[in-house]
Design a protein around this motif. Sequence first.
Motif, short mmCIF file in Angstrom:
data_model
loop_
_atom_site.label_atom_id
_atom_site.label_comp_id
_atom_site.label_asym_id
_atom_site.label_seq_id
_atom_site.Cartn_x
_atom_site.Cartn_y
_atom_site.Cartn_z
N LEU A 169 0.83 -1.21 0.00
CA LEU A 169 0.00 0.00 0.00
C LEU A 169 0.86 1.26 0.00
O LEU A 169 0.51 2.26 -0.64
CB LEU A 169 -0.94 -0.01 1.20
N GLU B 283 -8.53 1.59 3.22
CA GLU B 283 -7.11 1.90 3.21
C GLU B 283 -6.56 1.87 1.79
O GLU B 283 -5.76 2.73 1.40
CB GLU B 283 -6.34 0.93 4.11
N ALA B 284 -6.99 0.88 1.00
CA ALA B 284 -6.51 0.76 -0.37
C ALA B 284 -6.95 1.96 -1.21
O ALA B 284 -6.15 2.53 -1.96
CB ALA B 284 -7.03 -0.54 -0.99
N ALA C 94 -5.03 4.99 -0.38
CA ALA C 94 -3.66 4.90 -0.90
C ALA C 94 -3.58 5.24 -2.38
O ALA C 94 -2.52 5.62 -2.88
CB ALA C 94 -3.10 3.51 -0.65
#
Length: 280
Positions: A88, A123-124, A127
Amino acid sequence: MVGLMIETRIDRQFSKLKAEGRPALVTFITAGDPDLAASQAILDALPEAGSDVIELGMPFSDPMAEGVPIQLATQRSLAHGHTMDKTLQMVRDFRKKDDETPIVLMGYYNPIYVRGSAAFVKEAREAGVDGLIVVDVPAEADDELCIPAIEGGVNFIRLTAPTTDDKRLPTVLKNTSGFVYYVSVTGVTGAAAADSESVSKAVKLIKSHSDLPVAVGFGIKTAEQAEEIGKYADGVVVGSILVEAIRKSLDENGKATNQTQAAVTDLVSSLRVGVEKARK
């Protein structure tokens, strides 16, 4: 189908290329191969070399659908201590320089499951990830990851294969978004490329069930193959030959050399020439 609330980089890229009349060159590398620094340098260089969409492999200890080249790439990455956090971070660092090229994380569910699907998707996306290809989550388990991904603004890309028939396709494609990845041969990654006639028939079948772009992969290794497949597909996916180029560039201790990055980018540039010749 659960609908995406936003347009992703993947949607924009395929729309742009459709207007230009050519297929996308989709390139795969394994995150952290052969080490974090070299892998980041390769990732950052892919768009300029000619990549339109990047698949970034999430290293996992049991890559069941992969052939030997990608298995070895995964082993090299894990041996250097690569983790999902580092994958990430690679995307975050890439996004500091490139906010247009789509990135798709590709791999297996276990490393996502241990983080929690919703948390991972959030979170991905933050990112800079645009899509997921997770090969061991079947369509019957869409609630597990596919729907959380779509609701989180991340495309969930499904695989279809020569064994995916008319009866099965609607189930597979129901919540697919971004593009459809047609695995042109049965078996593991890096197998022999399919012939253009069978690819043409398969793409037509998929398009009879979906308006999504269709990218074709598995076994494409040369500019000539990319050109031929690109005549029928909206995208040409190349992976095993790129990670094999990395392996061949390493020194006797398995470390990156001053030839490692160029081994990949030169090959991507040659494949891009093939894709350009496939203009429709």
